[in-house]
Design an enzyme around this catalytic site. Structure first.
Site, PDB file in Angstrom:
ATOM      1  N   GLY A  86      46.906  44.783  70.945  1.00  0.00           N
ATOM      2  CA  GLY A  86      46.317  45.839  70.112  1.00  0.00           C
ATOM      3  C   GLY A  86      45.710  45.265  68.843  1.00  0.00           C
ATOM      4  N   GLY A  88      45.673  44.143  65.624  1.00  0.00           N
ATOM      5  CA  GLY A  88      46.671  43.791  64.624  1.00  0.00           C
ATOM      6  C   GLY A  88      46.065  43.507  63.267  1.00  0.00           C
ATOM      7  N   ARG A  89      44.766  43.283  63.252  1.00  0.00           N
ATOM      8  CA  ARG A  89      44.098  43.031  61.964  1.00  0.00           C
ATOM      9  C   ARG A  89      42.691  43.618  61.966  1.00  0.00           C
ATOM     10  NH1 ARG A  89      41.862  36.974  62.849  1.00  0.00           N
ATOM     11  NH2 ARG A  89      41.959  37.121  65.102  1.00  0.00           N
ATOM     12  N   LYS A 109      37.496  43.992  60.159  1.00  0.00           N
ATOM     13  CA  LYS A 109      38.432  42.970  60.638  1.00  0.00           C
ATOM     14  C   LYS A 109      39.014  42.274  59.418  1.00  0.00           C
ATOM     15  CE  LYS A 109      38.251  39.579  64.141  1.00  0.00           C
ATOM     16  NZ  LYS A 109      37.450  38.640  64.943  1.00  0.00           N
ATOM     17  N   ARG A 172      32.431  44.451  61.978  1.00  0.00           N
ATOM     18  CA  ARG A 172      31.896  44.168  63.316  1.00  0.00           C
ATOM     19  C   ARG A 172      31.319  45.439  63.912  1.00  0.00           C
ATOM     20  NH1 ARG A 172      35.763  40.898  67.260  1.00  0.00           N
ATOM     21  NH2 ARG A 172      37.076  42.751  67.165  1.00  0.00           N
ATOM     22  N   ARG A 179      38.302  46.605  76.129  1.00  0.00           N
ATOM     23  CA  ARG A 179      38.412  45.307  76.791  1.00  0.00           C
ATOM     24  C   ARG A 179      39.079  45.465  78.152  1.00  0.00           C
ATOM     25  NH1 ARG A 179      39.743  42.550  71.625  1.00  0.00           N
ATOM     26  NH2 ARG A 179      39.115  44.111  70.117  1.00  0.00           N
ATOM     27  N   ASP A 248      41.984  40.081  76.802  1.00  0.00           N
ATOM     28  CA  ASP A 248      41.769  40.978  75.656  1.00  0.00           C
ATOM     29  C   ASP A 248      40.509  40.592  74.892  1.00  0.00           C
ATOM     30  OD1 ASP A 248      43.599  38.719  75.144  1.00  0.00           O
ATOM     31  OD2 ASP A 248      43.411  39.313  73.059  1.00  0.00           O
ATOM     32  N   ASN A 249      39.887  39.487  75.290  1.00  0.00           N
ATOM     33  CA  ASN A 249      38.642  39.078  74.642  1.00  0.00           C
ATOM     34  C   ASN A 249      37.459  39.198  75.594  1.00  0.00           C
ATOM     35  OD1 ASN A 249      39.955  38.493  72.242  1.00  0.00           O
ATOM     36  ND2 ASN A 249      40.371  36.383  72.847  1.00  0.00           N
ATOM     37  N   ASP A 258      34.835  38.081  70.178  1.00  0.00           N
ATOM     38  CA  ASP A 258      35.812  37.118  69.665  1.00  0.00           C
ATOM     39  C   ASP A 258      35.202  35.731  69.479  1.00  0.00           C
ATOM     40  OD1 ASP A 258      37.972  35.357  69.073  1.00  0.00           O
ATOM     41  OD2 ASP A 258      39.333  36.927  69.740  1.00  0.00           O
TER      42      ASP A 258
HETATM   43  P1  AMP Z   1      42.754  37.100  68.824  1.00  0.00           P
HETATM   44  O1  AMP Z   1      43.249  35.718  68.673  1.00  0.00           O
HETATM   45  O2  AMP Z   1      41.798  37.519  67.769  1.00  0.00           O
HETATM   46  O3  AMP Z   1      42.204  37.389  70.189  1.00  0.00           O
HETATM   47  O4  AMP Z   1      44.024  38.034  68.604  1.00  0.00           O
HETATM   48  C1  AMP Z   1      45.085  38.143  69.508  1.00  0.00           C
HETATM   49  C2  AMP Z   1      46.062  39.187  69.021  1.00  0.00           C
HETATM   50  O5  AMP Z   1      46.697  38.755  67.812  1.00  0.00           O
HETATM   51  C3  AMP Z   1      45.451  40.533  68.700  1.00  0.00           C
HETATM   52  O6  AMP Z   1      46.370  41.534  69.040  1.00  0.00           O
HETATM   53  C4  AMP Z   1      45.248  40.466  67.207  1.00  0.00           C
HETATM   54  O7  AMP Z   1      45.189  41.725  66.609  1.00  0.00           O
HETATM   55  C5  AMP Z   1      46.506  39.702  66.780  1.00  0.00           C
HETATM   56  N1  AMP Z   1      46.299  39.011  65.487  1.00  0.00           N
HETATM   57  C6  AMP Z   1      45.581  37.893  65.273  1.00  0.00           C
HETATM   58  N2  AMP Z   1      45.617  37.545  63.979  1.00  0.00           N
HETATM   59  C7  AMP Z   1      46.373  38.458  63.340  1.00  0.00           C
HETATM   60  C8  AMP Z   1      46.787  38.643  61.977  1.00  0.00           C
HETATM   61  N3  AMP Z   1      46.414  37.805  61.004  1.00  0.00           N
HETATM   62  N4  AMP Z   1      47.574  39.719  61.696  1.00  0.00           N
HETATM   63  C9  AMP Z   1      47.949  40.557  62.685  1.00  0.00           C
HETATM   64  N5  AMP Z   1      47.612  40.430  63.957  1.00  0.00           N
HETATM   65  C10 AMP Z   1      46.821  39.400  64.307  1.00  0.00           C
HETATM   66 MG    MG Z   2      40.620  38.804  70.214  1.00  0.00          MG
END
Ligand code: AMP
Ligand code: MG
Length: 486
Positions: A86, A88-89, A109, A172, A179, A248-249, A258
């Site tokens: 989900g 997260g940021r 983001k 973004r 996804r 998820d990407n 991503d």
């Molecule tokens: P990503 O590496 O961008 O594909 O992220 C993978 C997962 O990690 C997703 O659920 C993001 O929302 C979560 N995530 C990545 N960085 C952070 C962060 N700094 N704080 C909270 N969640 C994160």
């Molecule tokens: Mg991602």
């Protein structure tokens, strides 16, 4: 108000999302606002560029009409399944309808924690914000379907990564942020009702023609497979390595999403990977087509309950759809790579010629982008020196050049050249230039960032004042690894 929001995702059932507002930052400053994109989206650019706009794009003020939320999704990361990911940021502010009539998400983001943040801080370091801005806009200018960059803001706060680094917020724009992992969210929960709601939503938003088909869910699967087969071939045409092709990407709209650890090939090497966490090379350059197929199999699995009431029939539908992928991808790749050497409507011999060239490039450690550009120059001037110089030993390419010219004799001369010039970019976001822009940005100097963005707006056009941006990295400039910086 700067945005005319028209939100639909916010109206989906509760299990799709968590309502959450952005968390303010200390001292936001605008780094770059994408005026041209804002105008295309029907956004009031003057207001977006004002203090009010900055306040919205940093998450300090929630604009009228916004119904901010974090989207739920799961995903296979490096082959292992995480049921609970989900946003997260990231926070979806809302949707706008552009001048082209297409609905798009506006998402922040790095705008603070959400119920999906797990142990993360919900923030973005400035480096990844700058990287995503540069590369996603470059991809758009290169003609690749992609999410876009509306704005990059510095937050005035520091975030903890490898030490304390400056933070940023990225805006973004995407046709949607749905996804493969969004489908997996419902599949793993065996929530067939909401799976159907999601599939119907995606069909209505992205593939309305599928509604007329006998089996709309099969049509949805076919469309997504088709778009991804084509998209990944498009990346490869440009030497792009996504780097983190987790499910998820992978969007269901067919846009690239991503830009964490992405990079472009310098020297051609099909086994090349840059991401510091891709230890096995799962997402290496030459693996991308296969991984696309793997992800689409995961997607098809989620659709099984919808494809047919009878399980055996659904599996047969899914398999038939998936079996089309290898040929779709190969044929997209062949069209794109034969175009790179000036050949259209290629036959098997032309593909051999492509492969022999690639093999020579790998052996000769030749720069991927420069080889193809210099080939068009050679075609125009009749002089091969600039091409042969790119190889360790000229013998690696001399015979190929002769065969190529012979093959081109059968083709009308002006046409191959034009085809090559519009297929092979002069400018790509070279890894060392991206790093240079990030490094300066972290020190508060955004000049290199702005200049790089400007160069990359016209990637197929020679721009003499920017010719140094064409160059391959000097040995001490070569980027060896990229980091997602999460
Ligand atoms: P990503 O590496 O961008 O594909 O992220 C993978 C997962 O990690 C997703 O659920 C993001 O929302 C979560 N995530 C990545 N960085 C952070 C962060 N700094 N704080 C909270 N969640 C994160
Ligand atoms: Mg991602």
């Amino acid at each position: 108000m700067p945005f005319c929001f028209d939100n639909t995702y916010a109206g989906l059932p509760d299990t799709f999302l968590e309502r959450i507002a952005p968390t303010p930052v200390s001292r936001p400053e605008m780094i770059r606002l994408n005026d041209r994109l804002a105008t295309e989206l029907g956004i009031d650019v003057a207001r977006l560029g004002s203090l009010e706009g900055l306040s919205i794009l940093s998450g300090n003020q929630c604009p009228d009409g916004s119904d901010p939320l974090a989207m739920a999704y799961s995903g296979h990361q490096f082959g292992g399944f995480s049921p609970q990911l989900g946003d997260g940021r990231a926070i979806l502010l809302g949707e706008v309808i552009g001048n082209d009539g297409v609905r798009r998400d506006i998402q922040l983001k790095g705008s603070g924690p959400t119920p999906f943040s797990r142990r993360g801080d919900g923030r973005s370091a400035l480096g990844p914000v700058l990287r995503e801005y540069i590369v996603s806009e470059a991809m758009a200018a290169l003609g690749v379907p992609t999410t876009r960059a509306l704005a990059a803001v510095s937050s005035g706060d520091r975030v903890v990564r490898e030490g304390m680094v400056p933070g940023g917020v990225f805006t973004r724009v995407a046709q949607s942020h749905i996804r493969v992992g969004t489908f997996q969210w419902f599949a793993v929960r065996q929530d067939e009702d909401n799976l159907r709601v999601l599939a119907d939503y995606v069909i209505a938003r992205h593939y309305p023609n599928a509604q007329q088909e006998k089996n709309p869910y099969r049509a949805l699967l076919d469309e997504v497979i088709q778009r991804q087969a084509e998209l990944i071939a498009h990346w490869m045409q440009l030497g792009f390595i996504h780097g983190v092709m987790n499910t998820d990407n992978m969007t269901v709209s067919g846009e690239t999403i991503d830009y964490g650890p992405c990079a472009f090939l310098d020297v051609y090497d099909p086994t090349k990977r840059f991401s510091s966490i891709d230890h096995q090379g799962r997402y290496a350059f030459g693996n991308q087509g296969r991984i696309g197929h793997w992800n689409l199999i995961r997607f098809a699995e989620t659709l099984l309950p919808l494809l047919d009431a009878d399980k055996k029939n659904s599996i047969a539908e899914a398999e038939a759809a998936l079996d089309a992928y290898p040929d779709l991808h190969r044929s997209a790749l062949q069209t794109r790579f034969t175009a790179k050497i000036g050949l259209e409507g290629a036959d098997a011999d032309d593909w051999d010629m492509v492969e022999i060239l690639l093999k020579a490039m790998a052996e000769g450690q030749a720069d991927f982008t420069l080889v193809y550009r210099h080939l068009s120059d050679a075609l125009e001037s009749g002089n091969d020196d600039a091409v042969t110089r790119l190889f360790n030993q000229p013998e690696q390419i001399v015979a190929w050049l002769t065969n190529w010219r012979t093959r081109l004799h059968d083709v009308d001369r002006g046409h191959p050249l034009a085809l090559m010039r519009r297929t092979n970019p002069v400018f790509i976001p070279r890894n060392h230039r991206v790093e240079e822009a990030i490094k300066a940005g972290n020190d508060g100097d955004f000049e290199p960032f702005h200049r790089l963005n400007e160069v990359l707006q016209n990637p197929f056009t020679e721009q003499t004042k920017f010719s140094e941006y064409e160059a391959a990295p000097a040995p001490d400039e070569v980027v060896l690894a990229t980091f997602c910086g999460t």
